[in-house]
Motif scaffolding. Structure first.
Motif, PDB file in Angstrom:
ATOM      1  N   LEU A  53       0.826  -1.206   0.000  1.00 42.11           N
ATOM      2  CA  LEU A  53       0.000   0.000   0.000  1.00 42.11           C
ATOM      3  C   LEU A  53       0.863   1.260   0.000  1.00 42.11           C
ATOM      4  N   LEU A  54       1.892   1.262   0.829  1.00 38.69           N
ATOM      5  CA  LEU A  54       2.773   2.430   0.918  1.00 38.69           C
ATOM      6  C   LEU A  54       3.559   2.619  -0.376  1.00 38.69           C
ATOM      7  N   ALA A  55       4.050   1.527  -0.953  1.00 37.73           N
ATOM      8  CA  ALA A  55       4.814   1.623  -2.200  1.00 37.73           C
ATOM      9  C   ALA A  55       3.948   2.167  -3.326  1.00 37.73           C
ATOM     10  N   ASP A  56       2.690   1.792  -3.364  1.00 39.81           N
ATOM     11  CA  ASP A  56       1.790   2.273  -4.418  1.00 39.81           C
ATOM     12  C   ASP A  56       1.669   3.788  -4.414  1.00 39.81           C
ATOM     13  N   GLN A  57       1.790   4.399  -3.228  1.00 45.97           N
ATOM     14  CA  GLN A  57       1.654   5.857  -3.112  1.00 45.97           C
ATOM     15  C   GLN A  57       3.000   6.557  -2.937  1.00 45.97           C
ATOM     16  N   ARG A 212     -11.292  11.807   8.299  1.00 49.03           N
ATOM     17  CA  ARG A 212     -10.563  12.709   7.401  1.00 49.03           C
ATOM     18  C   ARG A 212     -10.719  14.161   7.843  1.00 49.03           C
ATOM     19  N   TRP A 213     -11.927  14.540   8.237  1.00 45.98           N
ATOM     20  CA  TRP A 213     -12.175  15.915   8.691  1.00 45.98           C
ATOM     21  C   TRP A 213     -11.364  16.227   9.941  1.00 45.98           C
ATOM     22  N   ARG A 263      -9.896   1.892   3.648  1.00 48.46           N
ATOM     23  CA  ARG A 263      -9.838   3.218   4.264  1.00 48.46           C
ATOM     24  C   ARG A 263      -8.404   3.719   4.368  1.00 48.46           C
ATOM     25  N   ILE A 264      -7.494   2.828   4.726  1.00 42.63           N
ATOM     26  CA  ILE A 264      -6.085   3.223   4.800  1.00 42.63           C
ATOM     27  C   ILE A 264      -5.590   3.659   3.427  1.00 42.63           C
ATOM     28  N   ALA A 265      -5.935   2.894   2.392  1.00 40.79           N
ATOM     29  CA  ALA A 265      -5.519   3.251   1.033  1.00 40.79           C
ATOM     30  C   ALA A 265      -6.036   4.637   0.662  1.00 40.79           C
ATOM     31  N   GLN A 266      -7.270   4.952   1.025  1.00 42.20           N
ATOM     32  CA  GLN A 266      -7.818   6.276   0.731  1.00 42.20           C
ATOM     33  C   GLN A 266      -7.116   7.354   1.538  1.00 42.20           C
ATOM     34  N   LEU A 267      -6.836   7.059   2.808  1.00 44.40           N
ATOM     35  CA  LEU A 267      -6.164   8.035   3.664  1.00 44.40           C
ATOM     36  C   LEU A 267      -4.784   8.390   3.112  1.00 44.40           C
ATOM     37  N   LEU A 268      -4.081   7.396   2.591  1.00 42.27           N
ATOM     38  CA  LEU A 268      -2.755   7.646   2.027  1.00 42.27           C
ATOM     39  C   LEU A 268      -2.823   8.615   0.857  1.00 42.27           C
ATOM     40  N   GLN A 269      -3.930   8.609   0.137  1.00 38.24           N
ATOM     41  CA  GLN A 269      -4.097   9.518  -0.994  1.00 38.24           C
ATOM     42  C   GLN A 269      -4.543  10.913  -0.565  1.00 38.24           C
TER      43      GLN A 269
END
Length: 295
Positions: A53-57, A212-213, A263-269
């Motif tokens: 996940l981290l490498a993707d971003q 996120r908010w 959710r983690i994947a979205q947060l990383l973005q």
């Protein structure tokens, strides 16, 4: 006419507490420590998914790693470092600092630091106490961490909680001893009270938009970097279920666990992320230590 520049958005720290599902403090009354070796370990595969996940971003993070895990999966420690992440200490045996004597705490954190440095080849600068278990009753732990060579701690949660918390502590990074910085996990201050804004069970329980908010408010209103954390077991809905636990513990551990990875994947973005040592020490990477025989 030159337009005024807008302040840049603070960079946040992404952190992972590397422990397995059966090692969480809430399970301690149900799983004897002597049974750990007999349990199915899933931490290695889950950390590999996190690394993906981290490498993707293109994001580097800090992995607060248990010595118990590192000793059993030394190649995993090396992969974390090789991919540009920071290795930090979560202690050796996932014992709460508040449950240990100063001597036992010193032995635990010194053992973990030496082992992680041996395996990674880098100086370990950071420490996070299991269950954020440094509070008013054991502030001596900061003296021990400093004496053992740690440069920062992330062991205080400035909220009220039935398992941990020091609600009167500063919300953002502050020196606790000469040469030692405490970097609390993030809270949002509203109407005279601190609200959790940094991951864990709250991230799984609350709607993603609210999480996120909360982080955005800390970045925009406080102009401070947030510290977010999660565990490898939180992205593993197929982990074995622990029998005999009470309803409160079951809810806290398993709520929305099937949604966490997305959710983690979205947060990383949605935010800018980095390592603890980069953000709070201004140091991109700890110095190399002498290679050990087992490296």
């Amino acid at each position: 006419m030159l337009m005024p520049t807008r302040p840049s958005r603070p960079r946040n720290a992404m952190t992972i507490d590397v422990e397995d599902y059966f090692q969480v403090s809430a399970f301690a009354p149900f799983i004897p420590r002597g049974d750990w070796d007999a349990r199915e370990c899933r931490v290695e595969r889950n950390v590999e998914r996190i690394l993906g996940l981290l490498a993707d971003q293109g994001i580097h993070a800090t992995f607060f790693t248990l010595g118990w895990v590192a000793q059993r999966y030394p190649a995993l420690v090396r992969r974390i470092v090789e991919q540009g992440h920071e290795i930090a200490s979560h202690g050796y045996g996932h014992e709460r600092a508040s449950d240990l004597s100063p001597e036992a705490f010193r032995a635990d954190v010194a053992r973990a630091k030496a082992l992680l440095e041996d395996l990674s080849g880098y100086e370990v600068l950071g420490y996070r106490a299991p269950s954020f278990s440094i509070g008013k009753g054991n502030l001596w732990a900061f003296d021990v961490l400093r004496d053992c060579g740690y440069r920062y701690s992330s062991s205080v949660y400035p909220i009220r909680h039935d398992h941990y918390g020091m609600p009167d502590a500063p919300r953002f990074a502050f020196p606790v001893r000469e040469g030692l910085l405490e970097v609390p996990v993030t809270t949002l201050r509203l109407r005279g009270r601190n609200y959790p804004s940094s991951g864990g069970g709250y991230f799984r329980l609350l709607p993603y938009a609210l999480s996120r908010w909360l982080i955005a408010q800390v970045n925009q209103h406080d102009q401070q970097s947030a510290v977010f954390y999660f565990h490898p077991w939180e992205i593993d809905p197929d982990q074995p279920r622990i029998e005999g636990i009470d309803l409160k513990t079951r809810f806290r551990h398993y709520v929305n666990i099937h949604r966490t990875e997305a959710r983690i994947a979205q947060l990383l973005q949605d935010f800018d992320w980095g390592r603890m040592d980069e953000i709070f020490l201004g140091q991109a990477q700890g110095r190399r230590v002498a290679a050990a025989a087992s490296a």
